[in-house]
Design an enzyme around this catalytic site. Structure first.
Site, PDB file in Angstrom:
ATOM      1  N   THR A 254       0.848  -1.202   0.000  1.00  0.00           N
ATOM      2  CA  THR A 254       0.000   0.000   0.000  1.00  0.00           C
ATOM      3  C   THR A 254       0.881   1.250   0.000  1.00  0.00           C
ATOM      4  OG1 THR A 254      -1.740  -1.203   1.146  1.00  0.00           O
ATOM      5  CG2 THR A 254      -1.851   1.199   1.250  1.00  0.00           C
TER       6      THR A 254
ATOM      7  N   GLN B  79       0.139  -9.960  -6.077  1.00  0.00           N
ATOM      8  CA  GLN B  79      -0.350 -11.348  -6.087  1.00  0.00           C
ATOM      9  C   GLN B  79       0.358 -12.202  -7.144  1.00  0.00           C
ATOM     10  OE1 GLN B  79      -2.164 -12.550  -3.770  1.00  0.00           O
ATOM     11  NE2 GLN B  79      -3.171 -10.776  -2.861  1.00  0.00           N
TER      12      GLN B  79
ATOM     13  N   SER C 215       4.697  -7.076  -1.988  1.00  0.00           N
ATOM     14  CA  SER C 215       4.478  -7.152  -0.544  1.00  0.00           C
ATOM     15  C   SER C 215       5.072  -8.440   0.016  1.00  0.00           C
ATOM     16  CB  SER C 215       2.964  -7.119  -0.288  1.00  0.00           C
ATOM     17  OG  SER C 215       2.721  -7.184   1.088  1.00  0.00           O
TER      18      SER C 215
ATOM     19  N   THR D  71      14.722   5.153   9.371  1.00  0.00           N
ATOM     20  CA  THR D  71      15.834   4.205   9.540  1.00  0.00           C
ATOM     21  C   THR D  71      15.478   2.864   8.917  1.00  0.00           C
ATOM     22  OG1 THR D  71      16.483   5.339  11.558  1.00  0.00           O
ATOM     23  CG2 THR D  71      17.318   3.095  11.258  1.00  0.00           C
TER      24      THR D  71
ATOM     25  N   CYS E  81      -8.673  -6.831   3.376  1.00  0.00           N
ATOM     26  CA  CYS E  81      -8.584  -5.481   3.931  1.00  0.00           C
ATOM     27  C   CYS E  81      -9.933  -4.777   3.948  1.00  0.00           C
ATOM     28  CB  CYS E  81      -7.556  -4.666   3.171  1.00  0.00           C
ATOM     29  SG  CYS E  81      -7.394  -5.149   1.492  1.00  0.00           S
TER      30      CYS E  81
HETATM   31  N1  PLP Z   1      -2.364  -5.019  -4.013  1.00  0.00           N
HETATM   32  C1  PLP Z   1      -2.938  -6.224  -4.029  1.00  0.00           C
HETATM   33  C2  PLP Z   1      -3.316  -6.848  -5.337  1.00  0.00           C
HETATM   34  C3  PLP Z   1      -3.187  -6.896  -2.821  1.00  0.00           C
HETATM   35  O1  PLP Z   1      -3.779  -8.102  -2.834  1.00  0.00           O
HETATM   36  C4  PLP Z   1      -2.827  -6.266  -1.603  1.00  0.00           C
HETATM   37  C5  PLP Z   1      -3.151  -6.894  -0.312  1.00  0.00           C
HETATM   38  O2  PLP Z   1      -4.139  -7.587  -0.172  1.00  0.00           O
HETATM   39  C6  PLP Z   1      -2.213  -4.998  -1.659  1.00  0.00           C
HETATM   40  C7  PLP Z   1      -1.999  -4.410  -2.881  1.00  0.00           C
HETATM   41  C8  PLP Z   1      -1.794  -4.298  -0.411  1.00  0.00           C
HETATM   42  O3  PLP Z   1      -0.717  -4.996   0.172  1.00  0.00           O
HETATM   43  P1  PLP Z   1      -0.199  -4.654   1.637  1.00  0.00           P
HETATM   44  O4  PLP Z   1      -1.020  -5.444   2.580  1.00  0.00           O
HETATM   45  O5  PLP Z   1       1.244  -5.101   1.637  1.00  0.00           O
HETATM   46  O6  PLP Z   1      -0.318  -3.198   1.817  1.00  0.00           O
END
Ligand code: PLP
Length: 380
Positions: A71, A181, A201, A239, A324
């Site tokens: 994110t 993904q 991620s 940091t 989320c």
């Molecule tokens: N993009 C996609 C396609 C995701 O599936 C996710 C998390 O579910 C994210 C972005 C966000 O990832 P993070 O949890 O590392 O912020």
């Protein structure tokens, strides 16, 4: 326990757990910005990790920024690129099936006077390329913003066709790609893929939460999102966490090493579940050519959340809409945008697999679904 929720997050692998323990030792605990030998050692280890991650992603070390999550990577890339490159224009092309990490940035850009063109997507989840061509021909476009593998359906972006269109129609237009993904599940070589910015991620590839990566191609200028002491060449102050960077490196290395074998195993699991679930009148919502790691399925007569909690009774874990946003009890906007009717979308459950899942688990899952239909059908 059967954990079929690996697109929401994964559990850290043994190698990641071990490296984290190692990195907690005093000799790795210096601040990479310090001038004494503890700092120098930490800085060297950090740069080595950056180079290794870059190598695994087909990029240069100078193009890798460690972040806290994808994110943050998306915010840095999308907002940072648009604010830095005023002369590239005020127009972005994307779809409404992006992850919220991108969509919310695009919404903010719109509020600030930028134009965002949302392409329609087909039932296969792919953006309409004829519309993309049209949109790119009409007016100068600063940025294309797409997702390589959709988190809810596993739909795969036709990236080669998109980069070819960009190269032919508007070579100065930059491409931001969310590859969260896709990482560890399909080959990634950023230079060959010809994208300009890309986010990843760690917690989706058996690292821990709190580590992400942003790739910014050498020569592409963006404004930093986090300002401060100027770490990571001023692109992401704060940091540096050697421990988290190292966890990402080890998780990525393992994912790449095991990718071919796990792709084959997961494909078999996916095929088996598609076949067995279809026999039981469940409707498969993931496209036929989706990445096998994600299987979106609607259980006739069971609302998503009801099925999720029924499965939970048996210690089986799945998702409704993406984790989320799932607490908001919404019907998946990704499915609705892809042409799935609201009633079916309200019954959708996402199963998502990792290399640790087995065929035995898939068989047990099917037995459990039968049991749930027998016991709970009365709730329908
Ligand atoms: N993009 C996609 C396609 C995701 O599936 C996710 C998390 O579910 C994210 C972005 C966000 O990832 P993070 O949890 O590392 O912020």
């Amino acid at each position: 326990m059967i954990y079929f929720d690996n697109s929401a997050t994964t559990f850290p692998s043994d190698r990641v757990r071990t490296v984290i323990n190692d990195m907690l030792r005093d000799e790795f605990s210096g601040n990479p910005g310090s001038l004494h030998k503890l700092g120098v050692a930490a800085d060297k280890a950090y740069c080595d990790t950056q180079a290794k991650v870059a190598d695994l992603l087909g990029a240069y070390g100078s193009e890798i920024i460690f972040t806290s999550c994808a994110t943050e990577s998306a915010n840095t890339a999308i907002r940072g690129f648009m604010s830095r490159n005023g002369r590239a224009g005020k127009r972005v092309i994307s779809t409404r099936t992006e992850h919220k990490a991108s969509l919310e940035c695009l919404a903010l850009l719109e509020k600030s006077g930028y134009e965002v063109v949302y392409l329609p997507v087909g039932t296969d989840g792919k953006p309409d390329l004829a519309e993309l061509e049209k949109a790119m021909t009409v007016e100068k476009t600063a940025l294309l913003c797409f997702t390589l593998v959709n988190n809810e359906t596993g739909s795969v972006l036709p990236l080669d066709q998109i980069t070819a269109l960009r190269n032919r129609l508007s070579p100065d237009t930059k491409i931001y790609l969310d590859a969260v993904q896709a990482l560890g599940k399909m080959p990634i070589n950023l230079h060959k893929m010809n994208v300009d910015m890309c986010s990843f991620s760690g917690h989706k590839i058996h690292s821990v939460k709190g580590n992400g990566v942003l790739y910014v191609k050498d020569g592409v200028r963006i404004d930093p999102f986090i300002l401060g002491g100027g770490q990571q060449k001023g692109m992401r102050s704060g940091t540096q966490s050697l421990l988290l960077a190292k966890a990402f490196e080890v998780a990525l290395e393992e994912a790449v090493e095991t990718m071919d074998g796990s792709h084959e195993d997961i494909s078999k699991i996916n095929e088996y579940l598609r076949k067995e679930l279809t026999k039981r009148d469940a409707r498969i919502l993931s496209p036929d050519d989706a990445l096998p790691n994600v299987l979106n399925v609607a259980f006739e007569g069971f609302e998503s959340e009801t099925m999720l909690h029924c499965l939970e009774i048996y210690d089986i874990f799945v998702s409704t809409v993406s984790a989320c946003s799932s607490k908001a009890k919404k019907v998946s906007y990704v499915l609705l945008e892809s042409g799935v009717d609201r009633k079916t979308a309200a019954n959708a459950v996402r199963l998502s697999f990792s290399r640790y899942n087995t065929m035995k688990e898939a068989e047990d899952f099917i037995k459990t679904v039968d049991d749930i239909y027998d016991k709970f059908a009365v709730m329908k």
